[in-house]
Scaffold this active site. Structure first.
Site, mmCIF file in Angstrom:
data_model
loop_
_atom_site.group_PDB
_atom_site.id
_atom_site.type_symbol
_atom_site.label_atom_id
_atom_site.label_comp_id
_atom_site.label_asym_id
_atom_site.label_seq_id
_atom_site.Cartn_x
_atom_site.Cartn_y
_atom_site.Cartn_z
ATOM 1 C CG ASN A 6 35.871 43.608 51.352
ATOM 2 O OD1 ASN A 6 36.923 42.695 51.130
ATOM 3 N ND2 ASN A 6 35.010 43.504 51.238
ATOM 4 C CD GLN A 40 32.717 39.860 52.191
ATOM 5 O OE1 GLN A 40 33.451 40.555 52.570
ATOM 6 N NE2 GLN A 40 32.557 39.215 50.966
ATOM 7 C CB CYS A 69 36.953 37.257 54.194
ATOM 8 S SG CYS A 69 36.801 38.967 53.651
ATOM 9 N N GLY A 70 40.176 37.747 52.999
ATOM 10 C CA GLY A 70 41.640 38.070 53.502
ATOM 11 C C GLY A 70 41.503 39.609 53.941
ATOM 12 C CG HIS A 165 40.366 33.997 43.952
ATOM 13 N ND1 HIS A 165 39.511 35.074 44.134
ATOM 14 C CD2 HIS A 165 40.345 33.480 45.282
ATOM 15 C CE1 HIS A 165 39.370 35.442 45.434
ATOM 16 N NE2 HIS A 165 39.892 34.343 46.073
ATOM 17 C CG ASN A 196 35.644 35.223 45.017
ATOM 18 O OD1 ASN A 196 34.813 35.895 45.409
ATOM 19 N ND2 ASN A 196 36.188 34.074 45.819
ATOM 20 C CD GLU A 214 34.886 39.896 47.829
ATOM 21 O OE1 GLU A 214 34.586 38.743 48.517
ATOM 22 O OE2 GLU A 214 35.299 41.220 48.025
ATOM 23 N NE ARG A 215 32.866 31.839 46.913
ATOM 24 C CZ ARG A 215 33.054 30.986 47.718
ATOM 25 N NH1 ARG A 215 32.799 29.608 47.320
ATOM 26 N NH2 ARG A 215 33.756 31.302 48.657
ATOM 27 C CB CYS A 223 38.411 41.040 46.722
ATOM 28 S SG CYS A 223 38.379 39.293 47.098
ATOM 29 N N GLY A 224 40.870 40.751 49.511
ATOM 30 C CA GLY A 224 42.149 40.483 50.102
ATOM 31 C C GLY A 224 42.451 39.182 49.206
ATOM 32 C CB THR A 225 41.244 35.683 49.096
ATOM 33 O OG1 THR A 225 39.959 36.174 48.496
ATOM 34 C CG2 THR A 225 40.948 35.572 50.423
ATOM 35 N N GLY A 226 41.499 37.944 46.608
ATOM 36 C CA GLY A 226 41.319 38.252 45.354
ATOM 37 C C GLY A 226 42.860 38.875 44.760
#
Length: 284
Positions: A6, A40, A69-70, A165, A196, A214-215, A223-226
């Site tokens: 990412n 990003q 963003c993780g 999410h 997301n 991702e959005r 995707c960390g938060t994902g």
């Protein structure tokens, strides 16, 4: 920089004024053919609150600012330490709605306390009116009627890790309709700030494969938060036990979550890589 593939442009907003950069200029920087190229753009700024060391802002490749963003947060702490902006470890970093605790390990891995997941629909935000639902263990799943014919279980878990999410379980993540369906889920009317779209394949109780649309960025290599959202969803659905290794197309992340203890929702802990690819200057 990149965190498990990412990729990010990381900018020092402390020693230079970036306030006049427009959405179109962010888009130009993130463009993979005509700019530097990134999922990003991350900006390091002075904090606005006494309990944090820095402020952290995130712009998607489409130029829109987002809350969290993780994978970027791990790159953030690596950038701050490598650039000599701080010697503190761990660091406390201000994001849109909270303060994250970030810790760099000697092996190059970075650990992030991502805070507690958010299930309150008004804070995700998510409007479930008119959607069919079903209960699975501790989780309520919602059906999203989509325009393309469903080829799999279309029920999703909905939660926020500082950003929204929608996570669904699939039998095979490689054949899941991430590109065909993800854009429609991202824009689905039940999510007023978009969402997301995560696709999770459970391999065993401590291991999953994951793809995320991702959005504002499309599918990314990680995707960390994902990953955090998928693991939380899997634990609440009774499919997973903490900790969980998450295999993304760009590398592995390790996610731990203790659930709810004495009515207190525990923080999600994410550990993964943060790598500098190159440094330079851009004229925009």
């Amino acid at each position: 920089m990149h965190g498990a593939g990412n990729d990010f442009i990381v900018l020092n907003g402390i020693d230079q004024d970036l306030s006049s950069i427009t959405r179109e200029q962010w888009q130009a920087l993130a463009h993979r053919q005509f700019g530097i190229g990134a999922d990003q753009i991350l900006i390091v700024e002075k904090t606005t609150r006494p309990d944090a060391d820095f402020r952290y802002r995130i712009f998607n490749a489409d130029g829109g600012e987002v809350e969290q963003c993780g994978n970027g947060s791990r790159c953030f702490v690596r950038f701050v330490l490598d650039q000599g902006l701080s010697t503190k470890n761990p660091l406390r970093v201000e994001v849109a709605h909270t303060v994250l605790t970030l810790k760099s390990h000697p092996d190059g891995q970075v650990e992030v306390d991502m805070g507690a997941p958010i299930f309150d629909h008004s804070h995700i935000p998510f409007n479930e009116n008119g959607l069919a639902s079903m209960q699975e263990f501790q989780e309520t799943l919602y059906s999203l009627p989509l325009s393309r014919p469903a080829t799999h279980d279309s029920f999703v878990s909905v939660l926020s890790m500082g950003n929204p999410h929608a996570v669904q379980a699939v039998a095979d993540v490689e054949s899941a309709p991430v590109l065909e369906e993800g854009a429609e889920i991202e824009q689905y009317s039940a999510f007023p700030k978009r969402v997301n779209a995560g696709y999770m394949q459970v391999m065993n109780r401590n291991e999953i494969k994951l793809r995320v649309y991702e959005r504002g960025a499309g599918e990314t290599l990680a995707c960390g938060t994902g990953a955090c959202a998928a693991v939380v969803s899997g634990i609440r659905r009774g499919l997973l036990d903490s900790p969980v290794k998450v295999h993304t197309r760009g590398g592995d992340l390790h996610i731990a979550w203790g659930g709810t203890v004495d009515s207190i929702i525990q923080s999600v802990i994410m550990t993964g890589p943060a790598v500098t690819v190159f440094e330079g200057e851009a004229i925009i």
